[in-house]
Enzyme design. Structure first.
Site, PDB file in Angstrom:
ATOM      1  N   THR A 152       0.867  -1.194   0.000  1.00  0.00           N
ATOM      2  CA  THR A 152       0.000   0.000   0.000  1.00  0.00           C
ATOM      3  C   THR A 152       0.899   1.238   0.000  1.00  0.00           C
ATOM      4  OG1 THR A 152      -0.223  -0.125   2.415  1.00  0.00           O
ATOM      5  CG2 THR A 152      -1.950  -1.148   1.101  1.00  0.00           C
ATOM      6  N   LYS A 178       3.982  -7.047   3.901  1.00  0.00           N
ATOM      7  CA  LYS A 178       3.738  -5.638   3.630  1.00  0.00           C
ATOM      8  C   LYS A 178       3.429  -4.968   4.956  1.00  0.00           C
ATOM      9  CE  LYS A 178       0.463  -3.462   3.217  1.00  0.00           C
ATOM     10  NZ  LYS A 178      -0.272  -2.518   4.121  1.00  0.00           N
ATOM     11  N   THR A 189       1.251  -9.008  12.600  1.00  0.00           N
ATOM     12  CA  THR A 189       1.416  -7.703  11.972  1.00  0.00           C
ATOM     13  C   THR A 189       0.622  -7.647  10.691  1.00  0.00           C
ATOM     14  OG1 THR A 189       2.973  -6.064  11.196  1.00  0.00           O
ATOM     15  CG2 THR A 189       3.369  -8.298  10.477  1.00  0.00           C
ATOM     16  N   GLU A 275       5.995   4.370   7.437  1.00  0.00           N
ATOM     17  CA  GLU A 275       5.541   5.520   6.659  1.00  0.00           C
ATOM     18  C   GLU A 275       6.386   6.760   6.970  1.00  0.00           C
ATOM     19  OE1 GLU A 275       0.913   4.400   5.702  1.00  0.00           O
ATOM     20  OE2 GLU A 275       1.357   5.552   7.492  1.00  0.00           O
ATOM     21  N   ASN A 401      -0.240  10.552   5.974  1.00  0.00           N
ATOM     22  CA  ASN A 401      -1.460  10.210   6.691  1.00  0.00           C
ATOM     23  C   ASN A 401      -2.440  11.358   6.839  1.00  0.00           C
ATOM     24  OD1 ASN A 401      -1.217   7.364   7.386  1.00  0.00           O
ATOM     25  ND2 ASN A 401       0.697   8.060   8.298  1.00  0.00           N
ATOM     26  N   THR A 406      -7.469  10.209  -0.246  1.00  0.00           N
ATOM     27  CA  THR A 406      -7.685  10.859  -1.547  1.00  0.00           C
ATOM     28  C   THR A 406      -6.416  10.846  -2.397  1.00  0.00           C
ATOM     29  OG1 THR A 406      -7.241  12.960  -0.459  1.00  0.00           O
ATOM     30  CG2 THR A 406      -9.530  12.321  -0.780  1.00  0.00           C
TER      31      THR A 406
END
Lengths: 406, 406
Positions: A152, A178, A189, A275, A401, A406
């Protein structure tokens, strides 16, 4: 044991593929993956402890009740969670895949990752299955395609594979995973799929996995948020020809070592690809009263927003590490704590007996400017230890985040 | 009860001041504050539960063993924590202040806030005390100076004051507070000082404070990090002339209401001024099985990094709220959860019975673009409720904390 390449296709008899079927708008992004064994497998899995559980997990748990499975189908782009017909859709996906592979739906496991709370339309998956199956391969590139199909916000693929010996036969184990955000696993996880050709009973397989995740995935955190869809699946098809492992002993130990090598490797990759992360943090706690105290302490440190931002700034603000040890709930004597930062640029001791020591800020900066940082905590209070993996907290975490949907 | 101005100087007999004494390099920043009562006070306090406790807290706790105090001295710029001689230095500071005020050192409470792990030199404090005492005032501006002297990364002063009636007499209560980062209090929050002229026994004062913090400071979080120096102090000098409150009853209820109005006001200010924050989040949980479940649930939501970043992006990514409810550990039936976002721009229902409902993204955006957001969670599972306060997670939080020490 040796590290090899090939991911989930490294063990004998496993094929994989990943395609774009249309769940994601971006056509250059694969969004559907499949892993299939040519022989039936013993299967084991661990799931998120989040009370909000993704519908695919409920279906996978049901399909694994007999300890057997032969394929896993996974989509990205939609978590199939918190919607009205999630379980129904997940069952449909297993049926579509079973039909395309000539397997009973019950032998197909299902997983999904992506946005929570939107209905997952199974039509693109049904339509994509023929080409997904047609493209199945047993080589390294096939595992790569499958690893890409489950990503992702991940920026790098996560794969690992090893070769080990059990019962005099060469066995292999491989994995794809992932995970980048919503990473703070509790019992498992974000999606990880591990394959092996080692013969092992379902009970021993589950025992190995359940034991291992406590020391690996449960010790990894990107942002403190435990996902609704965490799931680690381990499939063993026995094609290595070793005598089936049915009890503890030398072979089980070799299997556990292979599994731990795979899972630590995937954990480090997930933490390093957190991230927005620019740095991988490994916190090693030694000489704790109990292993539980060591784990609580290590996890508290790599979870602290203030430790994470200090690491982003390469700032040896060690008081924040002490602070995180103090509020962790672990049974520690704060007046005995010794703390060092280490990286390939060197090591710097910053605290002894719970109080600061003189250190060179210049050296500390050099140590902390590296991409992989060890936070070494000696509690001088016992014999137990633990390791946790995390990452720094950066502008990009906020950016990624702030507007994920969008 | 009515809201008034004046902060800690609103009640009769309290004077305050704040100056720059030299702990901080920036000469335009006050770094030393003093609050003094003209009469002896009943005193109560709550402290951080972090095992690493700031030296000033240990000294304050000792000085409050008799339930009495008359002054508080506070510095910013250095937390006087995790160093070798912290307690000795904190005792010295109490002695210096006692000498300058003609009080026993035991009647002076001490607090510090700033960097952890560096030695606090008491010399600038000793040298600054004559001018600090000379400038004491009983007016609003004096309270402002004291409030400024305790700020670190705070961008706004936190003050509150109310007037209420007890035993037929008009009583007043006022407070100053600070707190912006390392805010996730456990039994108390970063420094808050509350004064009142209401007559109340030390036991009832402690009872009121201990009860109130569970619903207020312990329900506030900026970054999940519980500070080493959290401390709320409440001083009551009795100059309002009401009959001393020594038991529960109408007067104690009035006192509790006044205290709660003050503490909620300070909590909202601390949350809204969280490091880097652009928005204040208030999470109200209703119809929970127990108050404990409601609190766990509300605090989990406002603590979630993913909820916080979504709010920063004004993104109605409600699945993250469900996710945070799910992993909170609260006893909830996730299939009954109803969720709305509300602000002065309107209200939008996004989830019912644990699943998404159709809503206008445009309306949701408008609601979430405001500066104060209510996250309304109805668990439809009982009669209990709770409220928690937090803020969004932004680029500036990362910036502020990436290099705090330099």
């Amino acid at each position: 044991m040796k590290i090899i390449s090939g991911g989930v296709c490294a063990p004998k008899g496993f094929r994989a593929n990943g395609i774009h079927c249309g769940i994601r708008r971006n056509k250059s992004k694969r969004d559907l993956s499949l892993i299939v064994s040519e022989a039936p497998c013993a299967g084991a899995a661990v799931y998120t402890r989040n009370k909000v559980k993704g519908a695919p997990l409920l279906v996978t748990r049901k399909h694994l009740e007999d300890g057997r499975a032969q394929a896993v189908i996974v989509n990205s782009g939609n978590a199939n969670t918190c919607n009205a017909d999630g379980v129904e859709v997940a069952e449909k996906i297993a049926s579509f895949a079973g039909r395309a592979l000539g397997l009973a739906p019950n032998d197909v496991l299902v997983a999904s990752t992506g946005v929570i709370g939107q209905r997952l339309d199974p039509a693109p998956i049904e339509q994509g299955l023929p080409s997904l199956v047609a493209g199945l391969g047993a080589d390294e590139e096939a595992s790569v395609r499958a690893a890409e199909g489950i990503m992702t916000t991940d920026t790098v693929r996560k794969e690992a594979a090893v070769e080990f010996t059990a019962g005099g036969r060469t066995c292999r184990m491989g994995a794809i995973g992932k995970g980048s955000g919503m990473i703070h696993p509790d019992l498992a996880t974000m999606l990880v799929f591990i394959t092996t050709d080692c013969a092992i009973s379902p009970a021993m397989l589950q025992k190995a996995l359940s034991h291992d995740v406590q020391k690996t995935f449960n010790m990894t955190s990107v942002d403190g948020d435990t996902s609704t869809n965490d799931n680690v699946v381990l499939l063993a098809n026995g094609l290595a020809g070793n005598p089936e492992i049915t009890a503890e002993g030398e072979d089980f130990t070799a299997f556990m070592q292979a599994l731990n090598t795979i899972t630590v490797s995937i954990c480090r990759k997930i933490a390093g690809d957190g991230e927005g992360a620019t740095k991988m943090l490994e916190c090693r706690v030694s000489h704790a009263k109990t292993e539980r105290d060591a784990r609580i302490c290590a996890k508290s440190v790599i979870t602290s927003s203030l430790v994470k931002t200090a690491m982003f700034g390469s700032d040896a603000n060690w008081g924040r590490v002490l602070c995180a040890i103090g509020y962790s709930g672990a049974d520690v004597d704060v007046n005995k704590v010794e703390l060092s930062f280490r990286s390939k640029a060197g090591e710097v001791l910053v605290c002894r007996d719970g109080a600061g020591v003189d250190f060179s800020e210049e050296t500390a900066k050099k140590v902390l400017l590296e991409k992989e940082i060890d936070i070494l905590i000696d509690l001088h209070d016992g014999e137990a230890g633990a390791t946790a993996w995390g990452c720094d907290l950066t502008y990009d975490y906020v950016k990624i985040n702030g507007d994920y949907r969008t």
